[in-house]
Motif scaffolding. Sequence first.
Motif, PDB file in Angstrom:
ATOM      1  N   ALA A   1       3.091  57.129   9.432  1.00 43.49           N
ATOM      2  CA  ALA A   1       1.788  56.997   8.782  1.00 43.49           C
ATOM      3  C   ALA A   1       1.289  55.568   8.936  1.00 43.49           C
ATOM      4  N   GLN A   2       2.204  54.614   8.725  1.00 43.65           N
ATOM      5  CA  GLN A   2       1.844  53.201   8.849  1.00 43.65           C
ATOM      6  C   GLN A   2       1.456  52.877  10.293  1.00 43.65           C
ATOM      7  N   LEU A   3       2.266  53.385  11.220  1.00 47.52           N
ATOM      8  CA  LEU A   3       2.022  53.114  12.632  1.00 47.52           C
ATOM      9  C   LEU A   3       0.653  53.643  13.064  1.00 47.52           C
ATOM     10  N   ILE A   4       0.366  54.874  12.698  1.00 40.95           N
ATOM     11  CA  ILE A   4      -0.896  55.499  13.112  1.00 40.95           C
ATOM     12  C   ILE A   4      -2.080  54.773  12.493  1.00 40.95           C
ATOM     13  N   ARG A   5      -1.943  54.397  11.209  1.00 40.24           N
ATOM     14  CA  ARG A   5      -3.054  53.669  10.566  1.00 40.24           C
ATOM     15  C   ARG A   5      -3.285  52.324  11.243  1.00 40.24           C
ATOM     16  N   GLU A   6      -2.165  51.666  11.636  1.00 40.87           N
ATOM     17  CA  GLU A   6      -2.320  50.372  12.299  1.00 40.87           C
ATOM     18  C   GLU A   6      -2.977  50.514  13.664  1.00 40.87           C
ATOM     19  N   LEU A   7      -2.735  51.651  14.297  1.00 40.59           N
ATOM     20  CA  LEU A   7      -3.245  51.835  15.653  1.00 40.59           C
ATOM     21  C   LEU A   7      -4.692  52.273  15.681  1.00 40.59           C
ATOM     22  N   ARG A   8      -5.208  52.720  14.522  1.00 43.82           N
ATOM     23  CA  ARG A   8      -6.458  53.479  14.584  1.00 43.82           C
ATOM     24  C   ARG A   8      -7.621  52.669  15.121  1.00 43.82           C
ATOM     25  N   HIS A   9      -7.627  51.342  14.888  1.00 42.55           N
ATOM     26  CA  HIS A   9      -8.771  50.560  15.359  1.00 42.55           C
ATOM     27  C   HIS A   9      -8.509  49.823  16.659  1.00 42.55           C
TER      28      HIS A   9
ATOM     29  N   PRO B   1      -8.145  49.088  20.608  1.00 44.20           N
ATOM     30  CA  PRO B   1      -8.730  49.667  21.827  1.00 44.20           C
ATOM     31  C   PRO B   1      -7.657  50.431  22.622  1.00 44.20           C
ATOM     32  N   ASP B   2      -8.116  51.302  23.504  1.00 41.49           N
ATOM     33  CA  ASP B   2      -7.188  52.162  24.250  1.00 41.49           C
ATOM     34  C   ASP B   2      -6.081  51.397  24.961  1.00 41.49           C
ATOM     35  N   HIS B   3      -6.452  50.273  25.606  1.00 41.09           N
ATOM     36  CA  HIS B   3      -5.416  49.590  26.397  1.00 41.09           C
ATOM     37  C   HIS B   3      -4.309  49.075  25.486  1.00 41.09           C
ATOM     38  N   ALA B   4      -4.676  48.666  24.275  1.00 39.37           N
ATOM     39  CA  ALA B   4      -3.660  48.176  23.341  1.00 39.37           C
ATOM     40  C   ALA B   4      -2.787  49.320  22.856  1.00 39.37           C
ATOM     41  N   VAL B   5      -3.393  50.470  22.642  1.00 37.68           N
ATOM     42  CA  VAL B   5      -2.617  51.635  22.207  1.00 37.68           C
ATOM     43  C   VAL B   5      -1.645  52.043  23.312  1.00 37.68           C
TER      44      VAL B   5
END
Lengths: 120, 346
Positions: free
Chosen positions: A94-102, A104-108
């Motif tokens: 949950a923490q990981l997904i929330r951190e990733l949500r904003h 950009p694609d290349h960072a994800v």
Amino acid sequence: MTRSRGFGSYLRHQREQRRGKDAAFSVRQVAARVGIEPSYLSKIERGEQPPPSEETIAAIARELDEDTDVLLALAGKVSSDLQAIIRKRPALFAQLIRELRHLPDHAVLRVVREVRDGEW
Amino acid sequence: MVELRNDRLIFSFPDVHPSASLVIEFQRTLRIPDDNRAYPLPPGLGCFPLRHVDDSTERVPAPWLTRGGVMLPMYQAEAMWIRFEPALDSERGVEYPFAIAIAAGKINAVTGQQWTNQIHADPQDYVVAPRQPWIDGFCVTKGTIRQFVAMPLGRGYTAEEQITEEAEYGGVQIQVYPMTAERFAARFPVRTRRPVLHDTLSMPMMLPTMARLPGKAAAMGLGAGGQMKQEVYDDPFDFEDWHRNHPARCFVHLANSEMWRDFTGEDAPHKPPTAADYTRAGLPWFDYYGESPSLEGSAILRGLKTILQMGAKKERPLAENEGVAGEKVLVIRRPRNSAEVRDGTF
């Protein structure tokens, strides 16, 4: 309803694009290969029926060479293997997904690229 | 999980502790002469390029894909040292501790034992970061290592072939264990005081412009090269402190320069200078004082034949083994952090 209509119209658009080049992508033939009734597929495409089961969506994705996760997302679903991963370590993911949500694609992409381990 | 960023491996354990993250890099260096003299530390000439084997699935050998991991290009004229940089826990001003097992061709570099998917306390078969800033070779006696040098697999030179009589794996294997979060919290309580500035210890990176030398090498494993003064330190913690059911590991395959070009479409870096040329150019060597107890070294590894000894029986394996004299040595002292008390001379 909006969401499932999005799923249906996306599906119809993709299928008809392929049908333009190959008659094997008619409603009848795709439905037969997926293992559902043609009228059911037709209703799904028109948004008159909610999106089908995860299994059927995966079969449609394989037929149309689409990404299963993307089709599932359009249908408002999350694949059961992802759900199982999250359920195993709910707080962490949950923490990981929330951190990733904003991000950009290349960072994800950078975040998810792990070095694969194999058999030694 | 293990990630590859900027030619470095990042082992992180976010589900153990937010600071449980370790960077491992593979530094290129010159090959020290194999002449029974214990040399000081050679320089770091920059990181070896690292790539995912999965990015070259069509080209790399099938066993590489089975083992997964990453690959790097290495010349027979060069050597490698491995650097460990644990993340700083900013709340405590200390680096997060890790136990790290290192093997070459699945031969443990500290004990000479064959690889197991575990670490052991007796004899200790791992190093501990941050106490151990780097390792340059196989731990042969207390205070001496034999340098990690690249040798073709299948000709009997590598440590793996000398010990197991097989040339099956080659490459370098790394397995990392974080300290458990409970032990970390207990050993390093948060203190309400000003944070300690993090003094990053790194060898100066220097790469004189070198002429490109013609080179041809074969598929690679690591052999034991010349002797170097280096301690492999005791584990200062308890064996129970390590999260032993929670390792992350990575297989690092070694390619020669031609394989590298074929696999990745990139050129391997230029060859490093020889030890003699480097010293004649007036460039520095290094000495490191860690002031901590260290391991005795491995009898198995002590028994490895040097490339030179084996070469006497076979073809001449090294084009260049000129001894070095009058080298300039710079002393590096371990930067002390708040967690470790230095003992001095009374």
